[in-house]
Motif scaffolding. Structure first.
Motif, PDB file in Angstrom:
ATOM      1  N   LYS A  36      -3.112   5.893 -11.100  1.00  0.00           N
ATOM      2  CA  LYS A  36      -3.916   5.050 -10.144  1.00  0.00           C
ATOM      3  C   LYS A  36      -3.562   3.600 -10.380  1.00  0.00           C
ATOM      4  CE  LYS A  36      -7.483   8.372  -9.261  1.00  0.00           C
ATOM      5  NZ  LYS A  36      -8.952   8.413  -9.122  1.00  0.00           N
ATOM      6  N   SER A  78       0.780  -1.150  -0.106  1.00  0.00           N
ATOM      7  CA  SER A  78      -0.054   0.056   0.009  1.00  0.00           C
ATOM      8  C   SER A  78       0.810   1.309  -0.082  1.00  0.00           C
ATOM      9  CB  SER A  78      -0.928   0.032   1.323  1.00  0.00           C
ATOM     10  OG  SER A  78      -1.839  -1.099   1.261  1.00  0.00           O
ATOM     11  N   LYS A 123     -13.869  -4.900  -4.179  1.00  0.00           N
ATOM     12  CA  LYS A 123     -13.276  -3.401  -4.720  1.00  0.00           C
ATOM     13  C   LYS A 123     -12.072  -3.307  -4.198  1.00  0.00           C
ATOM     14  CE  LYS A 123     -14.746   1.469  -3.913  1.00  0.00           C
ATOM     15  NZ  LYS A 123     -15.424   1.938  -5.168  1.00  0.00           N
ATOM     16  N   SER A 158      -3.754  -0.418  -8.100  1.00  0.00           N
ATOM     17  CA  SER A 158      -4.054  -1.259  -7.099  1.00  0.00           C
ATOM     18  C   SER A 158      -3.564  -2.578  -6.873  1.00  0.00           C
ATOM     19  CB  SER A 158      -5.576  -1.344  -6.936  1.00  0.00           C
ATOM     20  OG  SER A 158      -6.015  -2.169  -5.939  1.00  0.00           O
ATOM     21  N   GLU A 185      -8.484   0.684   4.981  1.00  0.00           N
ATOM     22  CA  GLU A 185      -9.281   1.947   4.633  1.00  0.00           C
ATOM     23  C   GLU A 185      -8.654   3.077   5.243  1.00  0.00           C
ATOM     24  OE1 GLU A 185     -13.733   0.510   4.116  1.00  0.00           O
ATOM     25  OE2 GLU A 185     -13.051   1.221   5.992  1.00  0.00           O
ATOM     26  N   PRO A 230      -7.682   0.493  -9.737  1.00  0.00           N
ATOM     27  CA  PRO A 230      -8.775   0.340  -8.865  1.00  0.00           C
ATOM     28  C   PRO A 230     -10.248   0.504  -9.336  1.00  0.00           C
ATOM     29  CG  PRO A 230      -7.146   2.305  -8.580  1.00  0.00           C
ATOM     30  CD  PRO A 230      -6.973   1.916  -9.822  1.00  0.00           C
ATOM     31  N   LYS A 231     -11.070  -0.691  -8.944  1.00  0.00           N
ATOM     32  CA  LYS A 231     -12.208  -0.922  -9.705  1.00  0.00           C
ATOM     33  C   LYS A 231     -12.829  -2.051  -8.869  1.00  0.00           C
ATOM     34  CE  LYS A 231     -11.313  -3.856 -13.375  1.00  0.00           C
ATOM     35  NZ  LYS A 231     -11.501  -4.375 -14.819  1.00  0.00           N
ATOM     36  N   ASP A 232     -14.050  -2.299  -9.247  1.00  0.00           N
ATOM     37  CA  ASP A 232     -14.876  -3.618  -8.676  1.00  0.00           C
ATOM     38  C   ASP A 232     -14.284  -4.441  -9.688  1.00  0.00           C
ATOM     39  OD1 ASP A 232     -16.146  -2.177  -6.631  1.00  0.00           O
ATOM     40  OD2 ASP A 232     -17.963  -1.882  -7.824  1.00  0.00           O
ATOM     41  N   GLN A 283      -8.818  -0.659  -4.218  1.00  0.00           N
ATOM     42  CA  GLN A 283      -8.929   0.885  -3.869  1.00  0.00           C
ATOM     43  C   GLN A 283      -7.635   1.167  -4.317  1.00  0.00           C
ATOM     44  OE1 GLN A 283     -10.672   1.851  -0.171  1.00  0.00           O
ATOM     45  NE2 GLN A 283     -10.828  -0.305   0.189  1.00  0.00           N
ATOM     46  N   ASN A 284      -7.558   2.512  -4.793  1.00  0.00           N
ATOM     47  CA  ASN A 284      -6.331   3.220  -5.053  1.00  0.00           C
ATOM     48  C   ASN A 284      -5.453   3.077  -3.996  1.00  0.00           C
ATOM     49  OD1 ASN A 284      -4.874   4.609  -6.988  1.00  0.00           O
ATOM     50  ND2 ASN A 284      -5.150   6.474  -6.107  1.00  0.00           N
ATOM     51  N   TYR A 296      -8.148  -5.663   3.602  1.00  0.00           N
ATOM     52  CA  TYR A 296      -7.566  -4.535   2.861  1.00  0.00           C
ATOM     53  C   TYR A 296      -7.564  -3.259   3.889  1.00  0.00           C
ATOM     54  CZ  TYR A 296     -12.568  -3.782   2.405  1.00  0.00           C
ATOM     55  OH  TYR A 296     -13.848  -3.475   2.811  1.00  0.00           O
ATOM     56  N   THR A 320      -5.229  -5.412  -1.463  1.00  0.00           N
ATOM     57  CA  THR A 320      -6.091  -6.557  -1.057  1.00  0.00           C
ATOM     58  C   THR A 320      -5.495  -7.773  -1.052  1.00  0.00           C
ATOM     59  OG1 THR A 320      -8.077  -5.377  -1.961  1.00  0.00           O
ATOM     60  CG2 THR A 320      -8.443  -7.432  -1.291  1.00  0.00           C
TER      61      THR A 320
END
Length: 182
Positions: free
Chosen positions: A24, A13, A76, A26, A104, A57-59, A78-79, A102, A83
């Motif tokens: 961006k 990360s 999901k 992930s 947040e 970053p996307k689903d 994330q940027n 992951y 995960t």
């Protein structure tokens, strides 16, 4: 179940983050037992253990397939966050389980939090040998540094995760505790 330090999550990360001029991206790390084919959005991308640090970053639909079993979940990405998925296939779906982990960003530079969801619900949550309560649970500050998380429920296998809590972030753990095989 195969468990390992999830420090990679934190390091990945931090390595993914950068200035606003950087594209961006992930990351995802997937482990399974036994080894499984990995599919992202229906496309075969490799075998477990699988790592990719250059995803958008996307689903995304993650699917793991062994010779006779499969598991899938929409997650999901994330940027600037990695995960981690760790999954163990049992004799059937009730004996299969694992976790998704992951980070947040919380914005609170003085706290490192954790949020835990489990199936079955009301699983016992133990952090560093101290019972914290039953899932689902959110703890706004578990302190910075290395932690041992144990999730348990009667007649189910305990899930142990070694992780690193980081200030300004909340660890999110979504776990399925497999039933004991008889």
């Amino acid at each position: 179940m195969q468990f390992k330090w999830v420090i990679l999550l934190i390091i990945s990360s931090l390595c993914l983050s950068g200035c606003s001029l950087v594209a961006k991206k992930s990351a995802i790390e997937i482990n399974s037992y036994p080894v499984a084919k990995v599919y992202l959005d229906g496309k075969e991308v490799g075998m477990t253990p699988y790592k990719n640090r250059s995803l958008l970053p996307k689903d995304v639909e993650v699917k793991l397939v062994t010779n006779d079993k499969e598991w899938s979940k929409k997650i999901k990405l994330q940027n600037n966050i990695s995960t981690v998925i760790d999954w163990e296939f049992g004799k059937n779906s009730e004996n299969s389980g694992g976790y998704i982990l992951y980070l947040e960003k919380t914005g609170d530079k003085n706290k490192a939090g954790i949020m835990i969801n489990t199936n079955p619900g009301k699983s016992t949550v133990v952090i560093d040998n101290e019972v914290k309560g039953l899932s689902p649970i959110r703890i706004s500050n578990i302190g910075e540094g290395d932690k041992h998380l144990a999730l348990s429920f009667p007649n189910h296998k305990t899930i142990d995760i070694f992780l690193k809590a980081v200030l300004e972030y909340q660890l999110v753990v979504d776990a399925v505790l497999p039933e004991e095989e008889v």
